[in-house]
Design a protein around this motif. Structure first.
Motif, PDB file in Angstrom:
ATOM      1  N   PHE A  93       1.005  -1.675  -0.083  1.00  0.00           N
ATOM      2  CA  PHE A  93      -0.496   0.305   0.212  1.00  0.00           C
ATOM      3  C   PHE A  93       0.803   0.991   0.039  1.00  0.00           C
ATOM      4  N   TYR A  94       0.706   2.783  -0.874  1.00  0.00           N
ATOM      5  CA  TYR A  94       1.185   4.025  -1.086  1.00  0.00           C
ATOM      6  C   TYR A  94       0.550   4.281  -1.487  1.00  0.00           C
ATOM      7  N   GLU A  95       0.516   5.601  -1.045  1.00  0.00           N
ATOM      8  CA  GLU A  95       0.430   6.984  -1.988  1.00  0.00           C
ATOM      9  C   GLU A  95       0.205   7.639  -2.861  1.00  0.00           C
ATOM     10  N   PRO A  96      -0.837   8.080  -3.820  1.00  0.00           N
ATOM     11  CA  PRO A  96      -0.622   8.526  -4.620  1.00  0.00           C
ATOM     12  C   PRO A  96       1.336   8.995  -4.885  1.00  0.00           C
ATOM     13  N   MET A  97       2.369   9.144  -5.903  1.00  0.00           N
ATOM     14  CA  MET A  97       3.938   8.752  -5.622  1.00  0.00           C
ATOM     15  C   MET A  97       3.595  10.127  -7.026  1.00  0.00           C
ATOM     16  N   THR A  98       2.975   9.775  -7.594  1.00  0.00           N
ATOM     17  CA  THR A  98       3.016  10.420  -9.455  1.00  0.00           C
ATOM     18  C   THR A  98       1.819  10.536  -9.900  1.00  0.00           C
ATOM     19  N   ASN A 156     -16.918  24.148 -23.122  1.00  0.00           N
ATOM     20  CA  ASN A 156     -16.501  25.218 -23.179  1.00  0.00           C
ATOM     21  C   ASN A 156     -15.780  26.198 -23.112  1.00  0.00           C
ATOM     22  N   ILE A 157     -14.041  25.442 -23.464  1.00  0.00           N
ATOM     23  CA  ILE A 157     -13.070  26.152 -23.140  1.00  0.00           C
ATOM     24  C   ILE A 157     -12.372  26.868 -23.687  1.00  0.00           C
ATOM     25  N   THR A 158     -12.145  28.234 -22.564  1.00  0.00           N
ATOM     26  CA  THR A 158     -11.969  29.685 -23.412  1.00  0.00           C
ATOM     27  C   THR A 158      -9.875  29.190 -23.226  1.00  0.00           C
ATOM     28  N   ARG A 159      -9.627  30.708 -23.785  1.00  0.00           N
ATOM     29  CA  ARG A 159      -7.821  30.092 -24.242  1.00  0.00           C
ATOM     30  C   ARG A 159      -6.968  30.573 -22.505  1.00  0.00           C
ATOM     31  N   ASP A 160      -6.117  30.555 -22.223  1.00  0.00           N
ATOM     32  CA  ASP A 160      -5.530  30.248 -20.922  1.00  0.00           C
ATOM     33  C   ASP A 160      -6.297  29.979 -20.131  1.00  0.00           C
ATOM     34  N   THR A 161      -6.390  28.441 -20.465  1.00  0.00           N
ATOM     35  CA  THR A 161      -7.382  27.453 -19.679  1.00  0.00           C
ATOM     36  C   THR A 161      -6.617  26.623 -18.675  1.00  0.00           C
ATOM     37  N   SER A 162      -6.395  26.435 -17.205  1.00  0.00           N
ATOM     38  CA  SER A 162      -5.074  25.198 -16.974  1.00  0.00           C
ATOM     39  C   SER A 162      -6.249  24.152 -16.462  1.00  0.00           C
ATOM     40  N   PHE A 163      -5.457  23.388 -16.375  1.00  0.00           N
ATOM     41  CA  PHE A 163      -6.128  22.121 -15.512  1.00  0.00           C
ATOM     42  C   PHE A 163      -5.488  20.877 -13.963  1.00  0.00           C
ATOM     43  N   SER A 164      -5.875  20.746 -13.028  1.00  0.00           N
ATOM     44  CA  SER A 164      -4.336  20.130 -12.494  1.00  0.00           C
ATOM     45  C   SER A 164      -5.783  19.495 -11.648  1.00  0.00           C
ATOM     46  N   CYS A 165      -4.872  18.346 -11.159  1.00  0.00           N
ATOM     47  CA  CYS A 165      -6.164  16.948 -11.048  1.00  0.00           C
ATOM     48  C   CYS A 165      -5.245  16.534  -8.675  1.00  0.00           C
ATOM     49  N   VAL A 166      -5.877  16.498  -7.870  1.00  0.00           N
ATOM     50  CA  VAL A 166      -5.187  15.810  -6.341  1.00  0.00           C
ATOM     51  C   VAL A 166      -6.304  14.655  -6.399  1.00  0.00           C
ATOM     52  N   ALA A 167      -5.111  12.912  -6.514  1.00  0.00           N
ATOM     53  CA  ALA A 167      -5.316  11.878  -6.434  1.00  0.00           C
ATOM     54  C   ALA A 167      -5.526  11.926  -4.700  1.00  0.00           C
ATOM     55  N   HIS A 168      -6.566  10.868  -4.614  1.00  0.00           N
ATOM     56  CA  HIS A 168      -7.165  10.959  -3.329  1.00  0.00           C
ATOM     57  C   HIS A 168      -7.125   8.507  -2.700  1.00  0.00           C
ATOM     58  N   ASN A 169      -6.046   8.754  -2.103  1.00  0.00           N
ATOM     59  CA  ASN A 169      -6.242   7.644  -1.560  1.00  0.00           C
ATOM     60  C   ASN A 169      -6.641   7.263  -0.089  1.00  0.00           C
ATOM     61  N   TYR A 170      -7.129   6.010   0.702  1.00  0.00           N
ATOM     62  CA  TYR A 170      -6.186   6.268   1.377  1.00  0.00           C
ATOM     63  C   TYR A 170      -5.077   5.407   2.999  1.00  0.00           C
ATOM     64  N   GLU A 172      -7.912  13.070 -18.334  1.00  0.00           N
ATOM     65  CA  GLU A 172      -7.773  11.680 -17.717  1.00  0.00           C
ATOM     66  C   GLU A 172      -6.522  11.722 -16.670  1.00  0.00           C
ATOM     67  N   CYS A 173      -6.619  12.028 -15.410  1.00  0.00           N
ATOM     68  CA  CYS A 173      -5.197  11.341 -13.551  1.00  0.00           C
ATOM     69  C   CYS A 173      -5.474  10.675 -13.658  1.00  0.00           C
ATOM     70  N   VAL A 174      -3.903  10.542 -14.421  1.00  0.00           N
ATOM     71  CA  VAL A 174      -3.250   9.269 -14.543  1.00  0.00           C
ATOM     72  C   VAL A 174      -2.291   8.986 -12.917  1.00  0.00           C
ATOM     73  N   THR A 175      -2.472   7.776 -11.901  1.00  0.00           N
ATOM     74  CA  THR A 175      -1.733   8.496 -11.032  1.00  0.00           C
ATOM     75  C   THR A 175      -0.875   6.174 -10.702  1.00  0.00           C
ATOM     76  N   ASP A 176       0.353   7.074  -9.834  1.00  0.00           N
ATOM     77  CA  ASP A 176       0.851   5.288  -9.589  1.00  0.00           C
ATOM     78  C   ASP A 176       0.729   4.723  -8.468  1.00  0.00           C
ATOM     79  N   CYS A 177      -0.802   4.231  -7.574  1.00  0.00           N
ATOM     80  CA  CYS A 177      -0.584   4.470  -6.046  1.00  0.00           C
ATOM     81  C   CYS A 177      -1.761   2.907  -5.422  1.00  0.00           C
TER      82      CYS A 177
END
Length: 500
Positions: A261-266, A321-335, A285-290
């Protein structure tokens, strides 16, 4: 336990064996012959049951590839022969004096251990094979002695087991940083030739150590190694096994797949679209190694200086409705914890737009025009003068001062005020703007702007003339009585000087 004694009836024994051999050559025993043999056998055994003891087990367990010792203890003796049971013959397993008469299956693999003078008649079999399994053997002590002889009718059965290392781990599931403990156990039947153990394991086990333990249990010897270390998340899904190697055989244990068991590393964001048109939608898509997999995702969107957050159980989302100068980030949570990705700056495409800073200037007979456009992909610039896009006497250039801002420049001589247009074009569309018009120059910079320097120089000259006139007027003032007479002449003279 079987008891045998001093035999003073050796000739009777010889007669018994000769009769058995002769009767084997016959197709059928007579009832009289069988009865006679029974009486003779009873007589000989009875005469020998007076003090000779031999101890052997009913069976021994051996491991394939190892050796095995068949224990045998009796009184001091001179010679021992071991036989393999056969209903028709007497195949030898061991004979020190006549080794060539030993069966091929055992030739070169059998020997006696211990001292005959101490009564040890134990048999050692090396390199135990699978075909030794269930073989029955028996011993004959002093087979040619005239005074002491012991023939043991009790059979010893050899049981051969396949050599198989047993592997286990202390905890089926562990977390990153926990103590990892694994065991490898091997049973063997030859104390003088213990198998060696080897480990096949993840290189990411940290601070590993090995400890060993050996002993005897249920008639076999055992050897156990314990592997200790610190579990890391990189060990997840790796396999661990051990192998045992004897003289002739190498055997592998089963594979154990580790579960760490380990938390999201990448955490990374990916999309199948290299770019998206403004106003369209995109799937990210939010891809994580955990381990275990995330049970929740926090999606962060940043646009136009504002940020918003969406919590979801989905690792793949569609955004409209994507506009210019748009950015995304993702936070993945596991136990085990949480991990956040870097910001993904979207490549948003949009058609060109010519900026208000675009203009033309005429200095003398040289025309200079600048056209600025914002577009993604970057725009291509085109010029037309009086509807003609062939400009042999003009020089054009294109530059960029920041991302997606293209600057086009046009320089060339003109004889008269022309119509100048700028056109910006990319794969999503085009736009055109009239920068200079020959009929309506108020909308653009006109050639009259070239007179501005002359006007700025003329104003100071006019002021100087006026001051000169003002200074000269009091000296030529007429007397009071002559004012009316000379007024008309003075005004005429002043106007004449001003014109001059």
């Amino acid at each position: 336990m079987w008891l045998y004694g001093k035999a003073d009836q050796w000739s009777i024994t010889d007669i018994l064996l000769q009769l058995v051999c002769q009767e084997r050559k016959m197709s059928l025993f007579s009832m009289e012959t069988l009865y006679l043999l029974g009486l003779l056998n009873f007589f000989v055994v009875t005469k020998q049951l007076s003090g000779w003891t031999i101890n052997v087990p009913t069976k021994v367990t051996a491991t394939e590839g190892s050796c095995v010792v068949v224990p045998c203890h009796t009184q001091p003796h001179l010679r021992v022969i071991w036989y393999m049971y056969d209903s028709k013959d007497y195949p030898k397993v061991y004979d020190k004096y006549y080794p060539d008469t030993v069966e091929d299956q055992f030739r070169g693999r059998t020997s006696l251990v211990g001292e005959a003078m101490e009564g040890n008649c134990s048999l050692k079999i090396d390199d135990v094979r699978r075909d030794d399994n269930n073989v029955q053997i028996y011993v004959w002590i002093n087979p040619i002695s005239e005074s002491y002889q012991a023939f043991l009718p009790q059979l010893v059965t050899i049981i051969v087991e396949k050599i198989t290392p047993l592997i286990a781990i202390k905890e089926g599931t562990m977390s990153d940083g926990d103590i990892f403990e694994a065991y490898c156990l091997i049973y063997y039947s030859c104390p003088s030739s213990r198998p060696s153990l080897n480990w096949s394991r993840s290189p990411f086990l940290e601070n590993s150590t090995l400890t060993a333990q050996h002993g005897k249990k249920t008639g076999l010897w055992f050897y156990n190694e314990t592997l200790l270390g610190v579990a890391t998340y990189k060990m997840h899904k790796s396999k661990i096994r051990c192998s045992a190697k004897s003289n002739t055989i190498t055997a592998n244990s089963k594979d154990i797949v580790l579960n760490v068991f380990y938390e999201p590393m990448t955490v990374t964001l990916t999309t199948d679209q290299e770019s998206v048109a403004e106003g369209d939608s995109i799937i990210i898509e939010c891809v994580t190694d955990c381990n275990p997999q995330p049970h929740m995702y926090s999606w962060l969107r940043r646009r136009m200086g504002q940020s918003d957050k969406i919590n979801s159980t989905q690792g793949k989302m569609s955004f409209n409705n994507i506009t210019r100068d748009t950015s995304f980030s993702c936070v993945a949570h596991n136990y085990a914890g949480a991990g956040e990705s870097h910001w993904l700056d979207l490549v948003v495409q949009y058609p060109p737009k010519i900026l208000p800073k675009s203009m033309c200037n005429l200095i003398g007979e040289t025309l200079r025009c600048v056209c600025q456009a914002d577009a993604s992909p970057d725009a291509l610039m085109y010029w037309t003068i009086n509807g003609n896009d062939t400009l042999p006497s003009f020089v054009t250039s294109v530059s960029m001062n920041e991302r997606h801002f293209v600057i086009g420049e046009l320089i060339g001589p003109v004889q008269s005020l022309p119509n100048v247009s700028c056109k910006a074009n990319n794969s999503l569309g085009s736009t055109k703007l009239l920068l200079l018009s020959a009929t309506n120059s108020s909308k653009t910079s006109s050639p009259n702007m070239g007179l501005l320097p002359i006007m700025l120089l003329g104003i100071p000259l006019l002021l100087c003339c006026a001051m000169f006139i003002c200074r000269g007027y009091p000296r030529n003032r007429p007397r009071l009585g002559e004012a009316n007479i000379q007024g008309s002449h003075l005004r005429t003279s002043m106007m004449t000087q001003m014109c001059i």
